[in-house]
Scaffold this active site. Sequence first.
Site, mmCIF file in Angstrom:
data_model
loop_
_atom_site.group_PDB
_atom_site.id
_atom_site.type_symbol
_atom_site.label_atom_id
_atom_site.label_comp_id
_atom_site.label_asym_id
_atom_site.label_seq_id
_atom_site.Cartn_x
_atom_site.Cartn_y
_atom_site.Cartn_z
ATOM 1 N N TYR A 29 0.895 -1.044 -0.122
ATOM 2 C CA TYR A 29 0.142 0.220 0.788
ATOM 3 C C TYR A 29 0.731 1.557 0.308
ATOM 4 O O TYR A 29 0.789 2.460 -0.563
ATOM 5 C CB TYR A 29 -1.035 0.203 1.354
HETATM 6 C C1 LIG Z 1 0.002 -7.317 -2.621
HETATM 7 C C2 LIG Z 1 -1.178 -7.945 -3.773
HETATM 8 C C3 LIG Z 1 -2.614 -7.540 -4.288
HETATM 9 C C4 LIG Z 1 0.192 -7.389 -5.370
HETATM 10 O O1 LIG Z 1 -0.539 -7.831 -6.522
HETATM 11 P P1 LIG Z 1 0.420 -8.397 -7.220
HETATM 12 O O2 LIG Z 1 -0.523 -8.327 -8.589
HETATM 13 O O3 LIG Z 1 1.587 -9.315 -6.794
HETATM 14 O O4 LIG Z 1 1.530 -6.799 -7.333
HETATM 15 P P2 LIG Z 1 1.326 -5.698 -8.749
HETATM 16 O O5 LIG Z 1 1.718 -6.694 -10.049
HETATM 17 O O6 LIG Z 1 0.115 -5.377 -9.511
HETATM 18 O O7 LIG Z 1 2.142 -4.891 -8.336
HETATM 19 C C5 LIG Z 1 2.059 -3.651 -8.887
HETATM 20 C C6 LIG Z 1 3.129 -2.629 -8.116
HETATM 21 O O8 LIG Z 1 3.421 -2.680 -7.091
HETATM 22 C C7 LIG Z 1 4.569 -3.697 -6.363
HETATM 23 N N1 LIG Z 1 4.138 -4.402 -5.175
HETATM 24 C C8 LIG Z 1 3.902 -5.633 -5.435
HETATM 25 N N2 LIG Z 1 4.255 -6.202 -3.832
HETATM 26 C C9 LIG Z 1 4.153 -5.422 -2.988
HETATM 27 C C10 LIG Z 1 4.880 -5.769 -1.760
HETATM 28 N N3 LIG Z 1 4.437 -6.920 -0.858
HETATM 29 N N4 LIG Z 1 5.585 -4.266 -1.535
HETATM 30 C C11 LIG Z 1 5.251 -3.276 -1.766
HETATM 31 N N5 LIG Z 1 5.624 -3.359 -3.403
HETATM 32 C C12 LIG Z 1 4.314 -4.133 -3.664
HETATM 33 C C13 LIG Z 1 4.968 -3.608 -7.103
HETATM 34 O O9 LIG Z 1 6.633 -3.865 -7.462
HETATM 35 C C14 LIG Z 1 4.605 -3.465 -8.653
HETATM 36 O O10 LIG Z 1 5.576 -1.886 -8.279
HETATM 37 P P3 LIG Z 1 6.119 -0.916 -10.094
HETATM 38 O O11 LIG Z 1 4.652 -0.337 -10.248
HETATM 39 O O12 LIG Z 1 7.172 0.042 -9.654
HETATM 40 O O13 LIG Z 1 6.155 -2.412 -11.018
HETATM 41 C C15 LIG Z 1 -0.508 -9.384 -4.649
HETATM 42 O O14 LIG Z 1 0.591 -10.269 -4.279
HETATM 43 C C16 LIG Z 1 -1.896 -10.296 -3.550
HETATM 44 O O15 LIG Z 1 -2.631 -10.544 -3.440
HETATM 45 N N6 LIG Z 1 -1.228 -11.109 -2.458
HETATM 46 C C17 LIG Z 1 -1.977 -12.062 -1.450
HETATM 47 C C18 LIG Z 1 -2.823 -11.042 -0.978
HETATM 48 C C19 LIG Z 1 -2.776 -9.478 0.356
HETATM 49 O O16 LIG Z 1 -1.244 -9.945 1.234
HETATM 50 N N7 LIG Z 1 -3.435 -9.040 -0.291
HETATM 51 C C20 LIG Z 1 -3.196 -6.734 0.133
HETATM 52 C C21 LIG Z 1 -3.977 -6.384 1.541
HETATM 53 S S1 LIG Z 1 -4.397 -6.836 3.089
#
Ligand SMILES: CC(C)(COP(=O)(O)OP(=O)(O)OC[C@H]1O[C@@H](n2cnc3c(N)ncnc32)[C@H](O)[C@@H]1OP(=O)(O)O)[C@@H](O)C(=O)NCCC(=O)NCCS
Length: 184
Positions: free
Chosen positions: A142
Site C-alpha cells: 500500500y
Molecule cells: C499484494 C498483491 C495484491 C499485489 O498484487 P500483484 O499483482 O502481485 O502486484 P503488481 O504486479 O500489480 O505490482 C504493482 C506494483 O506494486 C509493487 N508491489 C507488489 N507487491 C508489493 C509489496 N508486497 N511491497 C511493495 N511493493 C509491492 C510491485 O513491485 C509493482 O511495482 P511497479 O508498479 O513499480 O512495477 C498480491 O500479491 C496479493 O494478492 N497478495 C496476497 C494478499 C495480500 O497480501 N493482499 C494485501 C491486502 S491485505
Amino acid sequence: MASQPPYSIAPLGAQHDRAAFSCGEPSLDSYLQRQASQDVRRDLAACYVLTRGDSATIIGYYTLSASSIELIGLPPELVKKSGRYPLVPAVLLGRLAVDQRFQGQGMSGLPLMDALRRALRTGVGVKLMIVDALNDSAARFYEHYDFRRFADQPMRLYLPLSAIRDLFPEDAPPGHSEGGKPAQ
Ligand SMILES: CC(C)(COP(=O)(O)OP(=O)(O)OC[C@H]1O[C@@H](n2cnc3c(N)ncnc32)[C@H](O)[C@@H]1OP(=O)(O)O)[C@@H](O)C(=O)NCCC(=O)NCCS
C-alpha cells in the site's frame, strides 16, 4: 488473431468462480469463497471482482465499507481541516487480493484504482480511505501506492481523499472543481 476482451470490474455475482481463487493468503481466499456474498447481502460490504470480459475467472477482488475514525486518532496532517466533529467519515478498503496466476503483472493497480475512484464517487462526505494490512509486506504494497501508515498503528494505512481527488480530477464531486480546489 482474435483480440482479448478488455478487463472489467463488476460486483461479485453467482457467475464468478470463487472456488478457484487463490492469492496465497488463505484468509483472503476463504473470505471470498465463504463470507463475501453474505456480507454483501447484509449490506456490510460491497465486493467487486476483476475479470477479463465476462469470464468467470476472478483475477482479483476488493471490498469497500463505510467507516469512521475518531478525530483524536486522525493523522496530524488531517486534523487541521477536519472541523470539530468527534468522528470523521472514511471508506474502509477491507480486502484486496490478486490471484497468484496473475500476480507480478501489474494487475493490482486495476482493482486498487477502481476502489479509489469509487470512494471518490460515493456522493457522500469522505475524508480518507483506510486499510488494515495483513502483514508488513501488504503494508509496503500500500505504501507503494502512496498510502501512509498511522503512527500509532503501523498496520493501518490511509490515503486522504484530497490525494485521491488529485489522481482523478475529472471525478471531483460538486464543490471540488479543478482537482480539489473548492468551487467559487
Ligand atoms: C499484494 C498483491 C495484491 C499485489 O498484487 P500483484 O499483482 O502481485 O502486484 P503488481 O504486479 O500489480 O505490482 C504493482 C506494483 O506494486 C509493487 N508491489 C507488489 N507487491 C508489493 C509489496 N508486497 N511491497 C511493495 N511493493 C509491492 C510491485 O513491485 C509493482 O511495482 P511497479 O508498479 O513499480 O512495477 C498480491 O500479491 C496479493 O494478492 N497478495 C496476497 C494478499 C495480500 O497480501 N493482499 C494485501 C491486502 S491485505
